[in-house]
Scaffold this motif. Structure first.
Motif, PDB file in Angstrom:
ATOM      1  N   ASP A   1      22.081  24.698 -24.835  1.00  0.00           N
ATOM      2  CA  ASP A   1      20.882  24.572 -23.997  1.00  0.00           C
ATOM      3  C   ASP A   1      21.258  23.803 -22.740  1.00  0.00           C
ATOM      4  O   ASP A   1      22.010  22.824 -22.807  1.00  0.00           O
ATOM      5  CB  ASP A   1      19.752  23.842 -24.736  1.00  0.00           C
ATOM      6  N   LEU A   2      20.724  24.249 -21.625  1.00  0.00           N
ATOM      7  CA  LEU A   2      21.083  23.636 -20.336  1.00  0.00           C
ATOM      8  C   LEU A   2      20.375  22.300 -20.114  1.00  0.00           C
ATOM      9  O   LEU A   2      20.835  21.465 -19.352  1.00  0.00           O
ATOM     10  CB  LEU A   2      20.734  24.619 -19.205  1.00  0.00           C
ATOM     11  N   ASN A   3      19.240  22.105 -20.783  1.00  0.00           N
ATOM     12  CA  ASN A   3      18.506  20.844 -20.610  1.00  0.00           C
ATOM     13  C   ASN A   3      19.252  19.730 -21.353  1.00  0.00           C
ATOM     14  O   ASN A   3      19.388  19.775 -22.583  1.00  0.00           O
ATOM     15  CB  ASN A   3      17.086  21.032 -21.180  1.00  0.00           C
ATOM     16  N   PRO A   4      19.741  18.703 -20.624  1.00  0.00           N
ATOM     17  CA  PRO A   4      20.505  17.635 -21.289  1.00  0.00           C
ATOM     18  C   PRO A   4      19.702  16.944 -22.396  1.00  0.00           C
ATOM     19  O   PRO A   4      20.273  16.491 -23.390  1.00  0.00           O
ATOM     20  CB  PRO A   4      20.815  16.648 -20.164  1.00  0.00           C
ATOM     21  N   ASN A   5      18.382  16.884 -22.216  1.00  0.00           N
ATOM     22  CA  ASN A   5      17.567  16.242 -23.266  1.00  0.00           C
ATOM     23  C   ASN A   5      17.501  17.117 -24.512  1.00  0.00           C
ATOM     24  O   ASN A   5      17.512  16.611 -25.634  1.00  0.00           O
ATOM     25  CB  ASN A   5      16.156  15.955 -22.753  1.00  0.00           C
ATOM     26  N   SER A   6      17.420  18.444 -24.317  1.00  0.00           N
ATOM     27  CA  SER A   6      17.444  19.342 -25.481  1.00  0.00           C
ATOM     28  C   SER A   6      18.778  19.179 -26.202  1.00  0.00           C
ATOM     29  O   SER A   6      18.826  19.089 -27.433  1.00  0.00           O
ATOM     30  CB  SER A   6      17.294  20.799 -25.056  1.00  0.00           C
ATOM     31  N   PHE A   7      19.859  19.131 -25.412  1.00  0.00           N
ATOM     32  CA  PHE A   7      21.199  18.999 -25.999  1.00  0.00           C
ATOM     33  C   PHE A   7      21.286  17.695 -26.807  1.00  0.00           C
ATOM     34  O   PHE A   7      21.827  17.680 -27.923  1.00  0.00           O
ATOM     35  CB  PHE A   7      22.251  19.026 -24.886  1.00  0.00           C
ATOM     36  N   LYS A   8      20.728  16.620 -26.237  1.00  0.00           N
ATOM     37  CA  LYS A   8      20.778  15.311 -26.927  1.00  0.00           C
ATOM     38  C   LYS A   8      20.087  15.407 -28.300  1.00  0.00           C
ATOM     39  O   LYS A   8      20.642  15.019 -29.315  1.00  0.00           O
ATOM     40  CB  LYS A   8      20.065  14.267 -26.049  1.00  0.00           C
ATOM     41  N   TYR A   9      18.880  15.992 -28.311  1.00  0.00           N
ATOM     42  CA  TYR A   9      18.150  16.055 -29.590  1.00  0.00           C
ATOM     43  C   TYR A   9      18.708  17.146 -30.505  1.00  0.00           C
ATOM     44  O   TYR A   9      18.679  17.000 -31.723  1.00  0.00           O
ATOM     45  CB  TYR A   9      16.649  16.236 -29.337  1.00  0.00           C
TER      46      TYR A   9
ATOM     47  N   ARG B   1      22.561  17.492 -41.496  1.00  0.00           N
ATOM     48  CA  ARG B   1      23.888  17.619 -42.136  1.00  0.00           C
ATOM     49  C   ARG B   1      24.476  19.026 -42.022  1.00  0.00           C
ATOM     50  O   ARG B   1      24.982  19.579 -42.999  1.00  0.00           O
ATOM     51  CB  ARG B   1      23.785  17.255 -43.627  1.00  0.00           C
ATOM     52  N   VAL B   2      24.366  19.604 -40.823  1.00  0.00           N
ATOM     53  CA  VAL B   2      24.970  20.927 -40.630  1.00  0.00           C
ATOM     54  C   VAL B   2      26.072  20.851 -39.569  1.00  0.00           C
ATOM     55  O   VAL B   2      26.428  21.861 -38.957  1.00  0.00           O
ATOM     56  CB  VAL B   2      23.912  22.004 -40.264  1.00  0.00           C
ATOM     57  N   HIS B   3      26.594  19.620 -39.342  1.00  0.00           N
ATOM     58  CA  HIS B   3      27.565  19.422 -38.258  1.00  0.00           C
ATOM     59  C   HIS B   3      28.845  20.243 -38.453  1.00  0.00           C
ATOM     60  O   HIS B   3      29.515  20.579 -37.501  1.00  0.00           O
ATOM     61  CB  HIS B   3      27.892  17.938 -38.108  1.00  0.00           C
ATOM     62  N   GLN B   4      29.191  20.571 -39.719  1.00  0.00           N
ATOM     63  CA  GLN B   4      30.405  21.385 -39.919  1.00  0.00           C
ATOM     64  C   GLN B   4      30.226  22.797 -39.398  1.00  0.00           C
ATOM     65  O   GLN B   4      31.186  23.464 -39.046  1.00  0.00           O
ATOM     66  CB  GLN B   4      30.681  21.518 -41.411  1.00  0.00           C
ATOM     67  N   LEU B   5      28.987  23.263 -39.411  1.00  0.00           N
ATOM     68  CA  LEU B   5      28.736  24.678 -39.117  1.00  0.00           C
ATOM     69  C   LEU B   5      28.169  24.933 -37.731  1.00  0.00           C
ATOM     70  O   LEU B   5      27.964  26.086 -37.357  1.00  0.00           O
ATOM     71  CB  LEU B   5      27.772  25.245 -40.163  1.00  0.00           C
ATOM     72  N   VAL B   6      27.824  23.877 -36.987  1.00  0.00           N
ATOM     73  CA  VAL B   6      27.211  24.096 -35.674  1.00  0.00           C
ATOM     74  C   VAL B   6      28.015  23.395 -34.582  1.00  0.00           C
ATOM     75  O   VAL B   6      28.370  22.226 -34.711  1.00  0.00           O
ATOM     76  CB  VAL B   6      25.751  23.555 -35.622  1.00  0.00           C
ATOM     77  N   ARG B   7      28.301  24.131 -33.509  1.00  0.00           N
ATOM     78  CA  ARG B   7      28.913  23.537 -32.317  1.00  0.00           C
ATOM     79  C   ARG B   7      27.854  23.582 -31.220  1.00  0.00           C
ATOM     80  O   ARG B   7      27.325  24.664 -30.922  1.00  0.00           O
ATOM     81  CB  ARG B   7      30.111  24.351 -31.835  1.00  0.00           C
ATOM     82  N   ALA B   8      27.567  22.438 -30.618  1.00  0.00           N
ATOM     83  CA  ALA B   8      26.539  22.392 -29.570  1.00  0.00           C
ATOM     84  C   ALA B   8      27.183  22.334 -28.195  1.00  0.00           C
ATOM     85  O   ALA B   8      28.268  21.773 -28.033  1.00  0.00           O
ATOM     86  CB  ALA B   8      25.650  21.173 -29.784  1.00  0.00           C
ATOM     87  N   SER B   9      26.500  22.924 -27.218  1.00  0.00           N
ATOM     88  CA  SER B   9      26.985  22.830 -25.840  1.00  0.00           C
ATOM     89  C   SER B   9      25.798  22.740 -24.892  1.00  0.00           C
ATOM     90  O   SER B   9      24.662  23.050 -25.269  1.00  0.00           O
ATOM     91  CB  SER B   9      27.853  24.044 -25.484  1.00  0.00           C
ATOM     92  N   CYS B  10      26.086  22.302 -23.666  1.00  0.00           N
ATOM     93  CA  CYS B  10      25.029  22.113 -22.667  1.00  0.00           C
ATOM     94  C   CYS B  10      25.501  22.776 -21.383  1.00  0.00           C
ATOM     95  O   CYS B  10      26.123  22.143 -20.540  1.00  0.00           O
ATOM     96  CB  CYS B  10      24.816  20.604 -22.465  1.00  0.00           C
ATOM     97  N   GLU B  11      25.262  24.058 -21.269  1.00  0.00           N
ATOM     98  CA  GLU B  11      25.702  24.765 -20.059  1.00  0.00           C
ATOM     99  C   GLU B  11      24.747  25.911 -19.760  1.00  0.00           C
ATOM    100  O   GLU B  11      23.864  26.223 -20.579  1.00  0.00           O
ATOM    101  CB  GLU B  11      27.138  25.281 -20.250  1.00  0.00           C
ATOM    102  N   ASP B  12      24.930  26.510 -18.628  1.00  0.00           N
ATOM    103  CA  ASP B  12      24.059  27.627 -18.266  1.00  0.00           C
ATOM    104  C   ASP B  12      24.273  28.795 -19.239  1.00  0.00           C
ATOM    105  O   ASP B  12      25.412  29.083 -19.638  1.00  0.00           O
ATOM    106  CB  ASP B  12      24.369  28.066 -16.831  1.00  0.00           C
ATOM    107  N   GLY B  13      23.189  29.464 -19.598  1.00  0.00           N
ATOM    108  CA  GLY B  13      23.258  30.530 -20.589  1.00  0.00           C
ATOM    109  C   GLY B  13      24.259  31.618 -20.244  1.00  0.00           C
ATOM    110  O   GLY B  13      24.952  32.157 -21.104  1.00  0.00           O
ATOM    111  N   ARG B  14      24.365  31.920 -18.945  1.00  0.00           N
ATOM    112  CA  ARG B  14      25.277  32.975 -18.508  1.00  0.00           C
ATOM    113  C   ARG B  14      26.733  32.555 -18.789  1.00  0.00           C
ATOM    114  O   ARG B  14      27.519  33.325 -19.336  1.00  0.00           O
ATOM    115  CB  ARG B  14      25.063  33.190 -17.007  1.00  0.00           C
ATOM    116  N   ASP B  15      27.068  31.307 -18.446  1.00  0.00           N
ATOM    117  CA  ASP B  15      28.429  30.796 -18.715  1.00  0.00           C
ATOM    118  C   ASP B  15      28.689  30.776 -20.217  1.00  0.00           C
ATOM    119  O   ASP B  15      29.780  31.118 -20.672  1.00  0.00           O
ATOM    120  CB  ASP B  15      28.601  29.375 -18.150  1.00  0.00           C
TER     121      ASP B  15
END
Ligand SMILES: C[S@@+](CC[C@H](N)C(=O)[O-])C[C@H]1O[C@@H](n2cnc3c(N)ncnc32)[C@H](O)[C@@H]1O
Length: 451
Positions: free
Chosen positions: A257-265, A274-288
């Motif tokens: 999600d591009l919104n830094p606050n969304s990324f934070k939460y 407890r799904v940290h093994q299975l999820v990678r989060a990022s904060c960038e534009d959807g197209r990128d």
């Protein structure tokens, strides 16, 4: 006369005066010995006579250990002969009793029906949506002069429902991050909520990120379609209502999600659930994100669903091993089998206002040029190409026309006709002439591998 238990009327009150809602009601009561109360409550002669008001007990204590059975009348002359004779047979003494009601007695609807101008009573905003401890309203202009009383009445009358904050949404969301501007009407100015959906716990600041509780069925519908083996790329993930339940069922997830606050939460919710093994989060534009996520999955593959489970088992086994070694015993050797997943199977694009305009990013997404020269045609065979689940709005209200409109816009953006693997799901109506849909289609090979 029958008692008058209606709320005092204060039309046009703009500043809440709680004392104005006090009311005393004189009722006729039958004073009886405690053992007799039951008879009175059951007797056919008392049918329609005993008081029946919300939150008011029909039997109250009286002096000398007696009880008062309250009636709905003010005077002895209101009782029928039959009732009077029955009460006499039970040695009941008719007395007067006063019921004192105050502000806390009334419901929010009662208060609004009292203070609003008569023409606004019907259609008054009795309903509100809840997110965590926040009740949010969407008041029409004519109700704005009364907004603080409306907020306070909802807060006071619904404390048991866990409401601590009442806000009014100020506009329809038009900003990039789909965040509502809101005004505090009553309660604590605390917008960080803990909200539960699909057995997951979501924490977020409702004033800084997008959240819509009305989407919970749609979140569940899509997640139900995913298989635990899927690897999902959630392009506009928000705080994770698709990503986290999907990971809970075993899917590997790249959530962005591009919104830094969304990324934070989103990051917090990944840890909390407890799904940290299975999820990678990022904060960038959807197209990128769309352009990069395929290579990212190759470089940093996700563990299989079984591996995620066995990791928990490993932690348990390690604990048990530590205990054994403290006892001087040799712990058994731990073996972890961790096959990895590096192929994206599902894209989720929930930004209905503009998600379709991002679809051109899929052109050549699997091509060697986009993936450091790697040939991905072996990994992504025709039947294994990712499904794209793209949300959108249409002004076409009839399903066939809606389908045609959406399909045309999608095909124009990806630059190729869609194949046979396409379905359209109606999500909800967002305005009288605007409907939300989810189109799911398999990415055509010509698009994915094209230049
Ligand atoms: C309608 S919300 C959906 C959030 C979440 N998927 C849900 O269902 O609740 C769209 C999200 O896209 C994010 N967003 C907006 N523009 C974006 C962009 N260009 N790239 C990535 N995310 C973006 C917003 O911050 C918002 O969280």
């Amino acid at each position: 006369m029958r008692i008058n238990a209606s709320i005092p009327i204060h039309r046009g009150m703009e500043k809440l005066d709680k004392d104005a809602f006090r009311k005393s009601i004189d009722v006729l009561a039958a004073e009886v010995a405690p053992a007799t109360t039951h008879n009175l409550l059951k007797a056919p002669e008392m049918r329609g006579v005993i008081i029946d008001l919300p939150k008011i007990k029909s039997v109250v204590p009286a002096p000398e250990g007696k009880r008062l059975v309250l009636t709905r009348f003010t005077d002895e002359s209101d009782l029928s002969l039959e009732t009077k004779q029955y009460l006499e047979s039970q040695s009941a003494k008719l007395v007067n009793h006063t019921i004192n009601l105050d502000y806390d007695y009334w419901t929010a609807d009662d208060i609004l029906s009292s203070i609003l101008p008569a023409e606004l009573v019907e259609g008054a905003p009795s309903g509100y949506a809840m997110v965590g401890h926040i009740a949010h309203l969407n008041l029409n202009d004519e109700y704005l002069p009364y907004k603080y009383i409306i907020g306070q009445a909802i807060l006071d009358a619904s404390k048991n429902a866990g409401i601590k904050t009442v806000v009014n949404k100020l506009d329809s969301i038009s900003n990039q991050f789909r965040v509502f501007k809101m005004e505090l009407l009553a309660g604590e100015p605390n917008y960080v909520v803990e909200h539960h959906e699909a057995d997951c716990r979501f924490t977020f600041d409702f004033s800084e990120v997008y959240w819509n509780s009305r989407l919970h069925t749609e979140h569940s519908r899509l997640v139900e379609q995913f298989k635990p083996e899927d690897v999902v790329a959630d392009v506009f993930a928000g705080v994770g209502p698709f990503a986290i339940p999907a990971a809970k069922k075993g899917c590997g997830v790249f959530a962005n999600d591009l919104n830094p606050n969304s990324f934070k939460y989103l990051s917090k919710n990944i840890t909390d659930n407890r799904v940290h093994q299975l999820v990678r989060a990022s904060c960038e534009d959807g197209r990128d994100f769309i352009r990069r996520v395929v290579s990212r999955a190759l470089a940093d593959p996700l563990p299989s669903p079984e591996a995620a489970v066995s990791k928990t088992q490993v932690l348990k086994a390690e604990k048990a091993a530590r205990k054994l070694s403290q006892l001087g015993q040799l712990p058994p050797k731990l073996e972890v089998h961790q096959p990895k997943r590096s192929r994206i199977t599902q894209f989720v694009m929930n930004l209905p206002d503009s998600a379709i305009t991002f679809l051109d990013a899929f052109r050549g997404v699997l091509s060697p040029e986009n993936n450091d020269g790697r040939d991905l045609s072996g990994l992504y065979k025709a039947a294994d190409l990712p499904m794209v689940n793209c949300y959108c709005f249409t002004r076409e209200l009839e399903i066939e026309r809606a389908e045609k409109d959406i399909r045309e816009r999608v095909e124009e953006k990806i630059g190729h006709p869609l194949g046979g693997d396409v379905s359209l799901h109606y999500v909800r109506s967002v305005a009288p002439t605007k409907e939300m849909y989810c189109i799911s289609f398999r990415l055509p090979g010509e698009v994915a591998f094209g230049s």
